[in-house]
Every structure is written in C-alpha cells, then in structure tokens.
Design an enzyme around this catalytic site. Structure first.
Site, PDB file in Angstrom:
ATOM      1  N   HIS A 123       0.819  -1.219   0.000  1.00 31.59           N
ATOM      2  CA  HIS A 123       0.000   0.000   0.000  1.00 31.59           C
ATOM      3  C   HIS A 123       0.847   1.261   0.000  1.00 31.59           C
ATOM      4  O   HIS A 123       0.358   2.340   0.296  1.00 31.59           O
ATOM      5  CB  HIS A 123      -0.962   0.000   1.188  1.00 31.59           C
ATOM      6  N   CYS A 131       6.113  12.881  -6.874  1.00 29.96           N
ATOM      7  CA  CYS A 131       5.340  13.464  -7.966  1.00 29.96           C
ATOM      8  C   CYS A 131       4.661  12.329  -8.732  1.00 29.96           C
ATOM      9  O   CYS A 131       5.304  11.337  -9.086  1.00 29.96           O
ATOM     10  CB  CYS A 131       6.264  14.253  -8.888  1.00 29.96           C
ATOM     11  N   CYS A 134       6.462  12.520 -12.590  1.00 32.72           N
ATOM     12  CA  CYS A 134       7.883  12.222 -12.853  1.00 32.72           C
ATOM     13  C   CYS A 134       8.527  11.429 -11.726  1.00 32.72           C
ATOM     14  O   CYS A 134       9.710  11.098 -11.797  1.00 32.72           O
ATOM     15  CB  CYS A 134       8.660  13.515 -13.121  1.00 32.72           C
TER      16      CYS A 134
HETATM   17 ZN    ZN Z   1       7.285  15.900 -11.356  1.00 31.84          ZN
END
Ligand code: ZN
Length: 251
Positions: A123, A131, A134
């Site tokens: 999990h 992010c 990216c």
């Molecule tokens: Zn990013």
C-alpha cells in the site's frame, strides 16, 4: 518463563523453515501507536477516505488529502518500532525470513533495521511523497511548511505534476512491481507468518492463501479471528510483539 506450548510451536516452525516470509498488517503497528484506519471505530468508518480519482480531479480534494495527512504527522513521527518489528527484523537480518510483505504505510520495518529492499510495501509509504508524473521524491516537512503558509496542495517543482504521499489510495492501481515481488517471495516460502492482519483486504490477503496452496506452513498471529484461520496450520489470537518477541528471543 513458564512453558508456553503455542510459543514453542511457533519457535519450532521458524527453526524448521528453510525460507520464511512475514506478512504484516495494521495490528503490528497499533502496538506502536499508529491507528488502524480500517478497524471498527477507525478513522475510515467515520470519514470516508478520498478516492484517487477525486484527488486527481480537484484542488479541493488534494488540499483536504494533505490537510488530513499533516494532521496525522505528529502521530507518525512519534511512532517507533516495537518488539514485534524488532522480532521481524531479527528474522530477516539473520536469514530466517527472506522478505517482509506489508500492508502498512508507516515505514516502521525499515526503521527497525530491515533493509529497504527486503520490505515489500503493498500500500505504499506515507513517510515521504512523490510526484505522480515524474516520480521525484519529496520529504514531508518542507511540503508542510509551504502548505501551512499558502494553503495550496503541493505541485512538482520539476514538471508541475501533483505531489502526493507515496501511498496507494482507494481507487489507485496496486503497485505492479511490489505485487510481483510479493508473489515471487510467497511462492518461494515454506513458512508464511501473518502478523497483525485481519486478512480482509484483497488482493493483499490472497498471498497467505497462495502460500498455503503452494505447500507452505501458514501461521497467523492476530488478536481477532481472521478470514483464513480455518486453513492455517497455527493460529495465535495474541498480541504481536510479545508473541513474536518470545518466539524469536527478542525483548
Ligand atoms: Zn514531477
């Protein structure tokens, strides 16, 4: 200590195993003060978790997600590995267990000394963020400072993508690599020890079933009955830390 047949049986199962896997759930971390979100009376029975699609869809949902996460931060920061985590670390570090498969997101197995590459997180992990586009990693403390100042959900400095804790949210796909590694370790194990999971969340709960069907010895340590008690070779309805600690010889 008086002779305890259940502990003796667990100790024997570990000693006889060629390659064990430990599978952990919320029950091992509640002993460190981390709440069990899914339990009766847990947070998710009172406040519905925010679905991944909603997180992607609106700034308001992203803000609310982060507000809730930072509200939990003092609890997560204060939590330290307990005797159960230390016993699991002992099993891994001395070669009895090849890996830990965990439903927990608190990073306490790593904090207890299990090498990160031996911890398979089904999990994800809430102790850092990344992010969504990216994958750049972000630490929480700087994000919190900016969030409390500006009140806006964090955006990636590099690509403008949404930044989210590295957890798997409701509605988000299970992590393919972790699922694959968990299956490989499960199939290689001749002893599968469940510690602190009620085994109700699939697909995670499928691993102990798979282990058992593959011929492994299945041990379940959980305070309450689980959905797989009937197929287990040894069931201990006991606290995790004192049970695993006694069986492994860790205080
Ligand atoms: Zn990013």
């Amino acid at each position: 200590m008086a002779h305890d047949p259940e502990i003796a049986e667990l100790t024997r199962a570990i000693a006889e195993a060629r390659r064990a896997v430990v599978f952990t759930g919320a029950g091992i971390s509640t002993e460190s003060g981390i709440p069990d979100f899914r339990s009766p009376g847990g947070i998710w029975t009172r406040i519905a978790p925010i679905d991944f699609a909603d997180f992607l869809a609106t700034e308001e949902a992203r803000r609310e997600t982060w507000r809730r996460r930072f509200a939990m931060e003092d609890t997560f920061r204060a939590a330290a590995p307990n005797r159960g985590h230390r016993a699991v670390a002992e099993l891994v570090c001395h070669g009895a267990a090849a890996a830990v498969i965990t439903q927990n997101i608190d990073g306490l197995h790593q904090a207890s000394g299990v090498p990160a590459d031996r911890v398979i997180e089904l999990h994800g992990n809430t102790t850092y963020a990344h992010c969504l586009d990216c994958s750049r990693r972000y630490e929480l403390e700087p994000l919190r400072v900016v969030f409390e100042r500006d009140g806006e959900a964090p955006i990636c400095d590099d690509c403008g993508g949404f930044v989210k804790t590295a957890t798997i949210s409701f509605g988000q796909a299970m992590p393919a690599d972790a699922m694959r590694r968990a299956e490989t370790e499960t199939l290689a194990a001749d002893l599968f020890i469940v510690a602190g999971s009620s085994l109700v969340v699939y697909p995670a709960a499928g691993f102990p079933e798979l282990a058992k069907h593959n011929g492994a010895t299945l041990v379940i340590i959980n305070r309450e009955p689980t959905g797989l008690d009937r197929i287990a070779d040894l069931v201990l309805h006991r606290a995790i830390g004192e049970t695993l600690g006694a069986a492994v010889g860790i205080d």
